[in-house]
Scaffold this active site. Structure first.
Site, PDB file in Angstrom:
ATOM      1  N   THR B  23      58.295  30.054  31.274  1.00 42.81           N
ATOM      2  CA  THR B  23      59.243  30.004  30.173  1.00 42.81           C
ATOM      3  C   THR B  23      60.343  31.025  30.448  1.00 42.81           C
ATOM      4  OG1 THR B  23      59.464  29.737  27.792  1.00 42.81           O
ATOM      5  CG2 THR B  23      58.098  31.592  28.514  1.00 42.81           C
ATOM      6  N   CYS B  29      61.573  36.694  21.193  1.00 39.52           N
ATOM      7  CA  CYS B  29      60.480  35.719  21.234  1.00 39.52           C
ATOM      8  C   CYS B  29      59.348  36.240  22.111  1.00 39.52           C
ATOM      9  CB  CYS B  29      60.954  34.393  21.817  1.00 39.52           C
ATOM     10  SG  CYS B  29      62.255  33.573  20.890  1.00 39.52           S
ATOM     11  N   HIS B  46      55.832  29.552  23.589  1.00 39.06           N
ATOM     12  CA  HIS B  46      57.050  30.375  23.427  1.00 39.06           C
ATOM     13  C   HIS B  46      57.371  30.383  21.931  1.00 39.06           C
ATOM     14  CE1 HIS B  46      61.368  31.313  25.083  1.00 39.06           C
ATOM     15  NE2 HIS B  46      61.282  31.718  23.832  1.00 39.06           N
TER      16      HIS B  46
END
Lengths: 198, 160
Positions: B23, B29, B46
Site C-alpha cells: 500500500t 492512515c 489501509h
C-alpha cells in the site's frame, strides 16, 4: 461527500476562488518579474482513487507547503508541485548571486506561499467582509498520497469523496506548474455559502 | 507468478504467497498486516479513521480501524482454518507539525491507538510497528516470510 452542493453555490465559490487566485497570480508575477498564468478554478468531487488517477499518482514525490486559515472560515491552503518544478519557481525568486541550496529554496517557497495566500485572503476578505488569518507556512517533501489524505482528514473531511477546490499556476510558458488547494474545514463551505447569499 | 497486489486507501486485500501486498502513501492512515503463519495466508488493510461509531452512516467498513480489522481477521481465520494471527503495522504520521490543534486532533496518533486497541481486543500479537513521525510511508508485505518493508522518502528502509 455528505451533501451535494447546488450549481449556483459552486459557481459562486468558483468566482470567489477566481478572484482570490487572480490576486495571488498577480502577486507571484510581481515577485518573480515574469508572467504567471492561472487556470479557471477546478471544483470537482473526486474519490481518492480518482484523485490519484486524474491529478497525480499517490507515489509521486512532491514538495508541499501547508498554511492554515483561522477566523470566520477555518481551513487550509495546500500548495503542491513536483520537486523540480517548485525548485525552478524558487530559483526565479532568488537573486542570481545567491546559491539555491535546499534550505534557501524551501525558505523561498514558504515565503512564496505566504505571499500567495495573503494576496488571496486580502481579496476575499474585502469582498466578503470576513476575518481570515493565515498561519506560518510549513513545508514538507513527501508522497502526494500521504500528504493529500492527511491534509483533508486533518480538516475533518472524512468522506470517501472529497470536494477538490484548486487552482493551477503556470510559469515560463507552460513548462513549470504548481497547484493551490483550498481545503475548508468540514461544514465551513456551508458557512461561506451563507455569507455569499447562495 | 508472484503478483504485487496494491491495496487502495480505505480497502483491504487477502492473499497468500508468492503474492506480495503493498500500500502506497500512508500519511495519517495506517497499514495493518495480519498473518496466519501456518498457512501463510495474510491480509493488508489501509484504514483512514479510528472509529466508525462517531458516524451515522459507516457503510464502508474498510475505512475504519474498528470495522476493517475484525472483518479482515475473521476472513483470514475462515480461509486458513486457524485461530491464531499475528500483526505488523505502519503509518499514523502527522505530515505537517503544527503547534495548534486541528479539529481532528492528531488523527495519526488516534489511528495508531485505535488500531492497537483493536488488535488487543482480538488477541492478535503486534510483532512490529513503525508509526508516528512526520513522514509518509509505503508498506510492502512478503507473505512467504511475513517480512514487512516500510519505505519513506529520503530515509533508510525499515524492515519489520
Amino acid at each position: 461527500m455528505s451533501k451535494p452542493y447546488s450549481e449556483k453555490q459552486l459557481d459562486a465559490l468558483k468566482e470567489v476562488i477566481n478572484i482570490g487566485g487572480g490576486h495571488a497570480a498577480t502577486s507571484i508575477s510581481q515577485l518573480i518579474e515574469k508572467p504567471v498564468h492561472m487556470t479557471v478554478p477546478v471544483i470537482e468531487a473526486l474519490s481518492y482513487e480518482e484523485i490519484f488517477e486524474q491529478i497525480m499518482t499517490e507515489d509521486t514525490i512532491v514538495k508541499a507547503v501547508l498554511t492554515k486559515i483561522l477566523g470566520d472560515a477555518p481551513g487550509a491552503f495546500l500548495f503542491v508541485g513536483k520537486q523540480e518544478d517548485l525548485n525552478d519557481v524558487a530559483k526565479m525568486m532568488l537573486p542570481v548571486d545567491i546559491a539555491a541550496d535546499e534550505e534557501m529554496t524551501n525558505s523561498a517557497l514558504k515565503e512564496l506561499v505566504n505571499i500567495i495566500v495573503n494576496a488571496f485572503l486580502n481579496a476575499v476578505t474585502k469582498l466578503l467582509d470576513l476575518q481570515l488569518l493565515s498561519s506560518v507556512p510549513l513545508l514538507t517533501r513527501d508522497l502526494f498520497g500521504s500528504i493529500v489524505s492527511s491534509v483533508y482528514l486533518e480538516q475533518g473531511q472524512y468522506d470517501d469523496t472529497i470536494l477538490i477546490i484548486k487552482l493551477e499556476f503556470f510559469y515560463m510558458g507552460n513548462r513549470v506548474e504548481s497547484s493551490l488547494y483550498y481545503v475548508p474545514q468540514s461544514r465551513n463551505l456551508e458557512k461561506l455559502f451563507a455569507l455569499l447569499g447562495v | 507468478m508472484a503478483e504485487e497486489i496494491k491495496v487502495k486507501i480505505s480497502d483491504y486485500h487477502i492473499t497468500q504467497p508468492p503474492n506480495l501486498l503493498m500500500t502506497i502513501g500512508l500519511g495519517s492512515c495506517i497499514g495493518i498486516a495480519l498473518y496466519e503463519p501456518k498457512t501463510k495466508i495474510g491480509g493488508l488493510s489501509h484504514i483512514m479513521l479510528p472509529d466508525s461509531r462517531a458516524f451515522k452512516e459507516a457503510t464502508k467498513h474498510e475505512k475504519f480501524a474498528d470495522l476493517a480489522i475484525p472483518q479482515m481477521a475473521a476472513e483470514i481465520k475462515a480461509l486458513s482454518g486457524q485461530a491464531r494471527l499475528v500483526a505488523k503495522i505502519a503509518g499514523g504520521a502527522s505530515m505537517f507539525q503544527f503547534t495548534t490543534e486541528t479539529p481532528a486532533g492528531n488523527i495519526g496518533a488516534r489511528n495508531a491507538a485505535a488500531v492497537k486497541q483493536c488488535l488487543q481486543e482480538l488477541n492478535i500479537p503486534l510483532l512490529g510497528e513503525h508509526t508516528g513521525g512526520n513522514s509518509g510511508r509505503t508498506m510492502t508485505v512478503d507473505l512467504a516470510t511475513f517480512e514487512v518493508t516500510v519505505r519513506m522518502v529520503n530515509r533508510e528502509i525499515i524492515v519489520l
